[in-house]
Design a protein around this motif. Structure first.
Motif, short mmCIF file in Angstrom:
data_model
loop_
_atom_site.label_atom_id
_atom_site.label_comp_id
_atom_site.label_asym_id
_atom_site.label_seq_id
_atom_site.Cartn_x
_atom_site.Cartn_y
_atom_site.Cartn_z
N PHE A 1 -0.18 1.47 -3.04
CA PHE A 1 -0.62 2.65 -2.29
C PHE A 1 0.23 2.84 -1.04
N GLU A 2 0.54 1.75 -0.37
CA GLU A 2 1.41 1.83 0.81
C GLU A 2 2.79 2.36 0.43
N ALA A 3 3.29 1.92 -0.73
CA ALA A 3 4.60 2.41 -1.18
C ALA A 3 4.53 3.89 -1.51
N LEU A 4 3.42 4.34 -2.10
CA LEU A 4 3.24 5.77 -2.38
C LEU A 4 3.28 6.57 -1.09
N CYS A 5 2.55 6.13 -0.08
CA CYS A 5 2.51 6.84 1.20
C CYS A 5 3.90 6.91 1.82
N GLU A 6 4.66 5.82 1.69
CA GLU A 6 6.02 5.80 2.24
C GLU A 6 6.91 6.80 1.51
N ARG A 7 6.79 6.88 0.18
CA ARG A 7 7.61 7.82 -0.61
C ARG A 7 7.30 9.26 -0.26
N THR A 8 6.03 9.55 0.03
CA THR A 8 5.63 10.93 0.30
C THR A 8 5.70 11.26 1.79
N GLY A 9 6.20 10.32 2.59
CA GLY A 9 6.43 10.61 4.00
C GLY A 9 5.18 10.74 4.84
N GLN A 10 4.11 10.01 4.48
CA GLN A 10 2.90 10.08 5.28
C GLN A 10 2.44 8.66 5.61
N PRO A 11 1.78 8.48 6.75
CA PRO A 11 1.28 7.14 7.10
C PRO A 11 0.11 6.76 6.19
N VAL A 12 -0.11 5.47 6.04
CA VAL A 12 -1.29 5.01 5.31
C VAL A 12 -2.52 5.48 6.08
N PRO A 13 -3.39 6.26 5.45
CA PRO A 13 -4.51 6.85 6.20
C PRO A 13 -5.51 5.80 6.66
N ARG A 14 -6.06 6.04 7.83
CA ARG A 14 -7.12 5.19 8.39
C ARG A 14 -8.45 5.89 8.21
N THR A 15 -9.39 5.19 7.62
CA THR A 15 -10.71 5.76 7.38
C THR A 15 -11.68 4.62 7.11
N ARG A 16 -12.91 4.93 6.80
CA ARG A 16 -13.91 3.89 6.50
C ARG A 16 -13.41 3.05 5.32
N THR A 17 -13.36 1.75 5.50
CA THR A 17 -12.80 0.84 4.49
C THR A 17 -13.81 -0.25 4.16
N ILE A 18 -14.01 -0.49 2.87
CA ILE A 18 -14.92 -1.53 2.40
C ILE A 18 -14.12 -2.58 1.65
N ARG A 19 -14.29 -3.84 2.00
CA ARG A 19 -13.68 -4.94 1.26
C ARG A 19 -14.58 -5.25 0.07
N THR A 20 -14.01 -5.21 -1.13
CA THR A 20 -14.80 -5.38 -2.35
C THR A 20 -14.93 -6.87 -2.69
N ALA A 21 -15.76 -7.15 -3.69
CA ALA A 21 -16.00 -8.54 -4.09
C ALA A 21 -14.74 -9.19 -4.65
N SER A 22 -13.85 -8.41 -5.24
CA SER A 22 -12.63 -8.97 -5.83
C SER A 22 -11.51 -9.15 -4.81
N GLY A 23 -11.73 -8.69 -3.58
CA GLY A 23 -10.70 -8.75 -2.55
C GLY A 23 -9.93 -7.46 -2.40
N GLY A 24 -10.27 -6.43 -3.19
CA GLY A 24 -9.64 -5.13 -3.05
C GLY A 24 -10.26 -4.33 -1.91
N GLN A 25 -9.96 -3.04 -1.88
CA GLN A 25 -10.48 -2.18 -0.81
C GLN A 25 -10.94 -0.85 -1.39
N HIS A 26 -12.00 -0.30 -0.79
CA HIS A 26 -12.42 1.08 -1.04
C HIS A 26 -12.18 1.89 0.23
N LEU A 27 -11.37 2.94 0.13
CA LEU A 27 -11.12 3.83 1.26
C LEU A 27 -11.96 5.09 1.06
N TYR A 28 -12.89 5.34 1.97
CA TYR A 28 -13.80 6.47 1.88
C TYR A 28 -13.21 7.68 2.61
N PHE A 29 -13.27 8.85 1.95
CA PHE A 29 -12.85 10.11 2.58
C PHE A 29 -13.89 11.18 2.27
#
Length: 303
Positions: A108-136
């Motif tokens: 996702f960070e690489a996608l944001c870099e390719r499209t010329g936008q910063p990684v968005p900051r928003t409500r973030t939940i750490r999941t049980a597997s160690g991933g993340q949910h970004l709420y918008f």
């Protein structure tokens, strides 16, 4: 009654989000199946699935969570949310995956870099597997649905037809937890541009049909005039979506060499700003829309 889980459900509902019970310690809905439906209560007029039964009514929530220590599911569509799910590589936790395999956060960070936008900051939940949910907050002008890998590998989205496990829920002994500030921001225009499906209702109002006798240069000019008008006349709340669809419709003419890209970008930048969008919003939306359209454009003979 499990007080922390009940409080997690009530806290989500207090934000206006629609929740429903998940089986204890799992991510699976706890509601009955259509085959087991008795057609009584909420299902008196027909079986209602989890998305239709999700609620933000505190009394209904207390009644449901008094029966068992249910985990909490949030129905993203009715809640006005779109959640970006940044997953972990399969079996990595069990030691079977490659340690070098990129996770969803990295792609996702690489996608944001390719499209010329910063990684968005928003409500973030750490999941049980160690991933993340970004709420918008989801855009009101367009109805988004779930995607799987559309944005990038191991990056899925949950909107209409989908749900996420709420913070406070416990799966495999691990708790879903809020990371950082609990702020909630709108979905950035650049990501919205990548998620709106290319269906006819998005593009047909903007593009006059090409005919065998039409000069391609004139067709591109007519399409640009129509697209600019589409943005200029957009009601409030739909301007970014109109800008997106109009720029997308011009991508094929740019790809075919009928009109220079900078002419399209300058025209829509002016119309978008005149309609009340910020200069940054316009640039991001136009760039994403044209990039997508040029990349997916069919040859002229197949159009």
């Amino acid at each position: 009654m499990n007080t922390p889980l009940l409080n997690a459900a009530l806290s989500a509902a207090a934000r206006g989000w629609h929740v429903f019970p998940l089986r204890p310690s799992t991510k699976r809905p706890a509601l009955h199946s259509e085959q087991a439906c008795a057609r009584t209560g909420p299902c008196a007029s027909g079986h209602r699935k989890w998305e239709a039964r999700a609620t933000n009514d505190p009394d209904r929530i207390r009644a449901a969570w008094s029966r068992a220590p249910f985990n909490v599911g949030i129905a993203t569509g009715p809640s006005g949310l779109i959640v970006i799910d940044l997953d972990m590589p399969k079996d990595q936790d069990n030691g079977n995956g490659s340690a070098d395999a990129p996770c969803g956060a990295a792609t996702f960070e690489a996608l944001c870099e390719r499209t010329g936008q910063p990684v968005p900051r928003t409500r973030t939940i750490r999941t049980a597997s160690g991933g993340q949910h970004l709420y918008f907050t989801a855009p009101a002008a367009v109805r988004l649905h779930n995607t799987a890998g559309t944005l990038a590998p191991l990056v899925d989205t949950r909107a209409w037809g989908g749900y996420v496990v709420a913070s406070g829920s416990v799966v495999d002994g691990r708790t879903y937890e809020i990371e950082g500030p609990a702020l909630l921001n709108p979905l950035p225009p650049g990501l919205l541009a990548l998620l709106i499906p290319p269906h006819p209702s998005t593009t047909s109002p903007c593009v006059p049909p090409l005919t065998p006798t039409a000069r391609t240069g004139r067709a591109a000019e007519a399409a640009l005039t129509w697209g600019r008008r589409n943005v200029r006349q957009a009601p409030e709340g739909t301007r970014n979506v109109r800008l997106l669809e109009s720029a997308r419709a011009m991508g094929r003419f740019v790809a075919w060499g009928d009109i220079p890209r900078h002419v399209v970008e300058d025209a829509f930048q002016g119309e978008g700003e005149a309609a009340g969008l910020t200069a940054a919003e316009c640039r991001t939306t136009i760039r994403s829309a044209l990039d997508w359209s040029i990349r997916t454009c069919r040859p002229r003979t197949a159009a």
